[in-house]
Write an enzyme that holds these catalytic residues in place. Structure first.
Site, PDB file in Angstrom:
ATOM      1  N   GLY A 216     -20.651 -17.528 -40.573  1.00 16.72           N
ATOM      2  CA  GLY A 216     -21.244 -16.202 -40.536  1.00 16.72           C
ATOM      3  C   GLY A 216     -20.927 -15.448 -39.262  1.00 16.72           C
ATOM      4  O   GLY A 216     -21.523 -15.730 -38.214  1.00 16.72           O
TER       5      GLY A 216
ATOM      6  N   THR B 184     -19.441 -11.743 -39.739  1.00 14.03           N
ATOM      7  CA  THR B 184     -19.414 -10.319 -40.098  1.00 14.03           C
ATOM      8  C   THR B 184     -20.814  -9.743 -40.211  1.00 14.03           C
ATOM      9  O   THR B 184     -21.712 -10.353 -40.789  1.00 14.03           O
ATOM     10  CB  THR B 184     -18.676 -10.139 -41.437  1.00 14.03           C
ATOM     11  OG1 THR B 184     -17.428 -10.826 -41.384  1.00 14.03           O
ATOM     12  CG2 THR B 184     -18.425  -8.672 -41.728  1.00 14.03           C
TER      13      THR B 184
ATOM     14  N   GLU C 278      -8.576 -19.501 -39.516  1.00 19.87           N
ATOM     15  CA  GLU C 278      -9.007 -18.660 -40.642  1.00 19.87           C
ATOM     16  C   GLU C 278      -7.882 -17.720 -41.074  1.00 19.87           C
ATOM     17  O   GLU C 278      -7.615 -17.547 -42.264  1.00 19.87           O
ATOM     18  CB  GLU C 278     -10.236 -17.854 -40.255  1.00 19.87           C
ATOM     19  CG  GLU C 278     -10.781 -16.977 -41.378  1.00 19.87           C
ATOM     20  CD  GLU C 278     -11.975 -16.151 -40.941  1.00 19.87           C
ATOM     21  OE1 GLU C 278     -12.835 -15.870 -41.792  1.00 19.87           O
ATOM     22  OE2 GLU C 278     -12.045 -15.764 -39.760  1.00 19.87           O
TER      23      GLU C 278
END
Length: 386
Positions: free
Chosen positions: A124, A126, A242
């Site tokens: 988490g 964003t 990512e």
């Protein structure tokens, strides 16, 4: 030539994962999505074969490889039509961060389970107002004795409904400067004050998107990952994998779409010849193939640099790989749908849904425009526009 030519081990891994993906395929994933379920069977089998934890340390049950190997797994599953999006989050981001910076207890607790697929972790960062800008994050962490109290909101967080915990990026006050700095916390899914709301998406995938609310979530001291003063370094240790894995996701999707179009162009006959004999059909497909291959080369370079410990070099290459792969994927999907004509929009051929899905790599985890900003001022030395 390590960054260009794959080793025999990599080729063998690619072939083995492709065989697994072929056994499941697009039809399996389509049924899972239609049922509102999760690809548990594929996840479990990939884990059992050692593919999910191929990047994690051997001493904690992983394969001892790196992002180079993990990206091969995701790309080949995607090329078979059944990518596992949670691979980007659970082993690539969270597993990497914990393996590099976690305490011994955190490694023992999480890495074996992430490697064998029995536990998953979401990520988490964003936020509704800050996006992925770590400097504007408003989720705050404050000390209360030895505990931490987290307050804030997150949005577009994948797979929270199935994840055992979420690695939350917050900001804590620096005791020396008073400024806020990023810190990472492992938040269990059942932590009091940790709520989730599913976001209704036009994008149809097995992994759902959520908005999270952290209302004075109390965490013990050992929920903090790594060194409190190395938050930014730890954060980017997860963001570069990512980007590389997003590139793998996009390349796999592009390859899948292209393979469907090529088969169709060989078999579909109008007048006398298969439509693939016409350059107006053949050349755009050839161009799409070339661009996917070029994107993979940059992805391999980024993975090589990251696995070699060159974080700065990997940052630049990972951004470029993500950009190139997203553009190549969108073009490949678009051309594939166009090659099939009306059939490209039918459920039978299953390409139309990729029109939306292919845009994800252009948007997440960072937009193509922000990558261009990064390259223009970090690589080219041009002044910032923001």
């Amino acid at each position: 030539m390590t960054t260009v030519l794959e080793t025999d081990e990599h080729k063998a891994l690619r072939a083995a994962v492709a065989a697994l993906g072929t056994r499941y395929g697009r039809e399996y994933l389509t049924k899972v999505i239609a049922a509102g379920a999760h690809p548990d069977e594929l996840w479990s089998e990939a884990a059992k074969l050692g593919y999910l934890g191929v990047n994690l340390p051997e001493e904690f049950g992983g394969g001892g490889g790196g992002i180079a190997e993990l990206s091969i797994v995701l790309e080949e599953l995607g090329a078979a039509g059944c990518p596992l999006l949670m691979m980007v989050v659970s082993p690539a981001i969270c597993g990497t961060v914990i393996a590099r910076f976690g305490t011994e207890a955190q490694k023992q607790d999480w890495l074996p389970a992430l490697a064998d697929g029995t536990r998953t972790m979401a990520f988490g960062i964003t936020e509704p107002d800050a996006g992925s800008n770590s400097h504007r994050i408003t989720t705050t962490a404050r000390r209360d004795g030895t505990d931490w109290i987290l307050t804030g909101r997150k949005v577009f967080i994948s797979g929270v409904d199935i994840a055992d915990a979420t690695l939350i990026v917050g900001r804590a006050e620096d005791a020396r400067t008073g400024k806020l700095k990023p810190c990472l916390f492992i938040v269990p899914r059942d932590a009091p004050g940790f709520e989730r709301r599913r976001i209704d998406m036009e994008l149809h995938g097995a992994e759902k998107q959520f908005e999270l609310t952290l209302d004075d979530v109390r965490l013990p001291a050992d929920a903090l990952v790594g060194d409190e003063d190395a938050g930014l370094l730890q954060l980017f240790a997860g963001l570069n994998p990512e980007r590389i894995m997003t590139a793998a996701f996009a390349i796999g999707m592009g390859r899948y779409a292209l393979s469907r179009a090529i088969t169709y162009a060989r078999e579909r006959t109008v007048w006398r010849d298969p439509i693939g004999a016409h350059q107006a059909i053949a050349h755009p497909l050839a161009q799409a193939h070339i661009e996917l291959e070029l994107a993979r080369l940059m992805m391999q370079k980024a993975a090589f640099l990251y696995d070699s410990g060159d974080d700065a070099g990997a940052g630049e290459a990972a951004n470029m790989a993500k950009y190139a792969a997203a553009e190549a994927c969108v073009k490949a999907v678009d051309q594939s749908v166009h090659t099939l004509g009306g059939n490209g929009l039918t459920g039978e051929f299953g390409l139309a849904s990729l029109i939306t899905a292919s845009r994800v790599a252009r948007i997440a985890p960072v937009s193509r425009e922000m990558i261009l900003n990064y390259v223009s001022h970090q690589t080219l030395g041009l002044p910032k526009s923001y």
